[in-house]
Design an enzyme around this catalytic site. Sequence first.
Site, mmCIF file in Angstrom:
data_model
loop_
_atom_site.group_PDB
_atom_site.id
_atom_site.type_symbol
_atom_site.label_atom_id
_atom_site.label_comp_id
_atom_site.label_asym_id
_atom_site.label_seq_id
_atom_site.Cartn_x
_atom_site.Cartn_y
_atom_site.Cartn_z
ATOM 1 N N SER A 46 -4.991 -1.467 8.674
ATOM 2 C CA SER A 46 -4.080 -0.448 9.118
ATOM 3 C C SER A 46 -3.670 0.690 8.041
ATOM 4 O O SER A 46 -3.119 1.810 8.435
ATOM 5 C CB SER A 46 -2.929 -1.024 9.762
ATOM 6 N N ASP A 60 7.530 1.611 9.155
ATOM 7 C CA ASP A 60 8.085 0.557 10.293
ATOM 8 C C ASP A 60 8.156 -0.451 9.663
ATOM 9 O O ASP A 60 8.499 -0.731 8.496
ATOM 10 C CB ASP A 60 6.892 0.901 11.199
ATOM 11 N N HIS A 74 4.469 -1.150 7.490
ATOM 12 C CA HIS A 74 3.529 -0.068 6.716
ATOM 13 C C HIS A 74 4.582 1.196 5.951
ATOM 14 O O HIS A 74 5.763 1.310 6.429
ATOM 15 C CB HIS A 74 2.814 0.835 7.887
#
Length: 350
Positions: free
Chosen positions: A38, A317, A320
């Site tokens: 991600s 978040d 990340h």
Amino acid sequence: MAEGMFKVLLWVLAAMVFAMAEGARGQRVPCYFVFGDSVFDNGNNNDLNTSAKVNYSPYGMDLARGPTGRFSNGRNIPDFIAELMRFSDYIPPFTGASPEQAHTGLNYASGGAGILEDTSYHLGDRISFRTQIKNHRTAIMTAKVPPEKLKQCLYTINIGSNDYLNNYFMQGDKYNTQRKYTYDQFADSLIRHYRSFLKLLYVQGARKVALFGVSKIGCTPRMISSHGGGMGCAAEVNKAVEPFNMNLKALVREFNTNFADAKFTFVDMYTGQTPFAYAALGFAVTQKCCCTVESGEELCAADKPVCAFRDRYVYWDNVHSTERANMFVAKAAFAGIVAFPYSIALLGIV
């Protein structure tokens, strides 16, 4: 220590100035291929049946294109690297790309992806590292990208974090790796798989490859909450990833020594994550997320409030990084501050 970190800041700023001064010239490499999780994903998960996708607001709020599937408020690390390598646009996600785009580069990264095939299975669909390499083989063969061209392309890989976050340290009975392996044994197992995948990439033409190590994931808001008692970085988690990074450095040396024309480099995502470094770079909030994250979740809640000063936050978040944090990592890797033995800039000319 503080003086040393300010020198790092000066080097990063110098790299930024250098990049802007050089911006009018052509691409440093003919193509750029991106692999990983991600941290590097820019939209491959959007159409998957998975909870690991972020094609909604407030993700992308600082990106002109809006929510694209990037796990950040703006650009991710490969975006900044593409800019520094003088590409006219960001590297497109493999999903939905045309065969012709393989001639300039594709992004295969997928949120939730790991070195191990079953990592993050509880999240739903994801494109594992093994499958990303298969996708790359399909793309370059379909597009008939010349082998000699592929040897001049840049490859960046960020993989391994999920094997700890969404496997080894996953709470409950979803995974048994922590019961089977010590920290060292688990790192050894991951590197054995990693080696075999890199050999496949090498056979397919990869020569200029930057391998990003695992960061201090014990300092993410998620792991502070689950393994740090909510009071600070989870020391056990950070300790667990150290042998992986050490082995990954050794793997870089192995390829550079034993494989003809290999120019592999290791990007240290771990060592620079210190209070001194964050203070020098202007980050005031280092252990809390910027967006609204609901209890028990790790991604931003849709269309909920975000912090007023995003540039002061390391984390967007619960896992990340913010765009600004991504920028500093990319600039430091490009300039060679955290990349060994080659800077990413040097990979463009060797």
